[in-house]
Design a protein around this motif. Structure first.
Motif, PDB file in Angstrom:
ATOM      1  N   TYR A 248       0.855  -1.198  -0.079  1.00  0.00           N
ATOM      2  CA  TYR A 248      -0.027  -0.063   0.079  1.00  0.00           C
ATOM      3  C   TYR A 248       0.862   1.050  -0.076  1.00  0.00           C
ATOM      4  O   TYR A 248       1.602   1.319   0.674  1.00  0.00           O
ATOM      5  CB  TYR A 248      -0.873   0.010   1.366  1.00  0.00           C
ATOM      6  CG  TYR A 248      -2.022  -1.069   1.259  1.00  0.00           C
ATOM      7  CD1 TYR A 248      -3.186  -1.097   0.974  1.00  0.00           C
ATOM      8  CD2 TYR A 248      -1.628  -2.370   1.508  1.00  0.00           C
ATOM      9  CE1 TYR A 248      -4.241  -1.949   0.968  1.00  0.00           C
ATOM     10  CE2 TYR A 248      -2.336  -3.519   1.556  1.00  0.00           C
ATOM     11  CZ  TYR A 248      -3.859  -2.966   1.373  1.00  0.00           C
ATOM     12  OH  TYR A 248      -4.749  -4.174   1.437  1.00  0.00           O
TER      13      TYR A 248
ATOM     14  N   ASN B 149      -8.485  -3.502  -0.904  1.00  0.00           N
ATOM     15  CA  ASN B 149      -8.679  -1.984  -0.785  1.00  0.00           C
ATOM     16  C   ASN B 149     -10.075  -1.785   0.170  1.00  0.00           C
ATOM     17  O   ASN B 149     -10.644  -0.851   0.019  1.00  0.00           O
ATOM     18  CB  ASN B 149      -9.236  -1.517  -2.353  1.00  0.00           C
ATOM     19  CG  ASN B 149      -8.075  -1.781  -3.154  1.00  0.00           C
ATOM     20  OD1 ASN B 149      -7.135  -1.244  -2.870  1.00  0.00           O
ATOM     21  ND2 ASN B 149      -8.443  -2.148  -4.339  1.00  0.00           N
TER      22      ASN B 149
ATOM     23  N   THR C  80      -2.539   0.326  -4.097  1.00  0.00           N
ATOM     24  CA  THR C  80      -2.277  -0.950  -3.995  1.00  0.00           C
ATOM     25  C   THR C  80      -1.324  -1.492  -4.997  1.00  0.00           C
ATOM     26  O   THR C  80      -1.620  -1.117  -6.280  1.00  0.00           O
ATOM     27  CB  THR C  80      -3.057  -2.090  -3.619  1.00  0.00           C
ATOM     28  OG1 THR C  80      -4.055  -1.817  -4.690  1.00  0.00           O
ATOM     29  CG2 THR C  80      -4.110  -1.625  -2.291  1.00  0.00           C
TER      30      THR C  80
END
Length: 136
Positions: A88, A122, A130
């Motif tokens: 992330y 997500n 991501t």
């Protein structure tokens, strides 16, 4: 009132004896489709959990998983498989990491001191973009 922190870890308890339970309940109310798999250990963080070991005996804290990418151990992928890692944020400054546990693209990640959760990539408190990484 409790105000205690373990040095070198992300585990910190403040405000009241019920602080942890209250914060976990708030998090789970905000993200009801995430499943808490286990509690958290102050020994390891999300990057170490995803990139190194999902074992509860994992003793390592990892500031950044970049070395796994830099040395060619992992390569970016668009064909996600169980065992791949999710990063992330930017490679050089990641916000969070997760581990793919299902081809329906479910991941497990350590959410701070609140526990290990299973969730969609997500979905959760980490909002950066991501990227998926697989062993080379």
């Amino acid at each position: 009132e409790i105000s205690a922190c373990l040095v070198g870890s992300e585990m910190c308890i403040r405000d009241s004896p019920n602080y942890r339970d209250e914060k976990i309940a708030e998090l789970e109310a905000e993200f009801p489709r995430a499943t808490r798999i286990s509690g958290a250990s102050p020994k390891y963080n999300c990057h170490s959990y995803a990139w190194y070991s999902q074992s509860t005996s994992n003793p390592y804290w990892m500031e950044n998983p970049y070395k796994y990418i830099e040395d060619g151990s992992y390569v970016r992928t668009s064909s996600v498989r169980v065992g791949d890692c999710v990063l992330y944020g930017a490679i050089d400054a990641p916000e969070h990491s997760a581990y793919v546990v299902s081809t329906a693209i479910l991941v497990r990640s350590k959410w701070d001191w609140k526990g290990v959760y299973e969730h969609a990539p997500n979905y959760g408190p980490y909002k950066k973009s991501t990227s998926f990484w697989t062993l080379a």
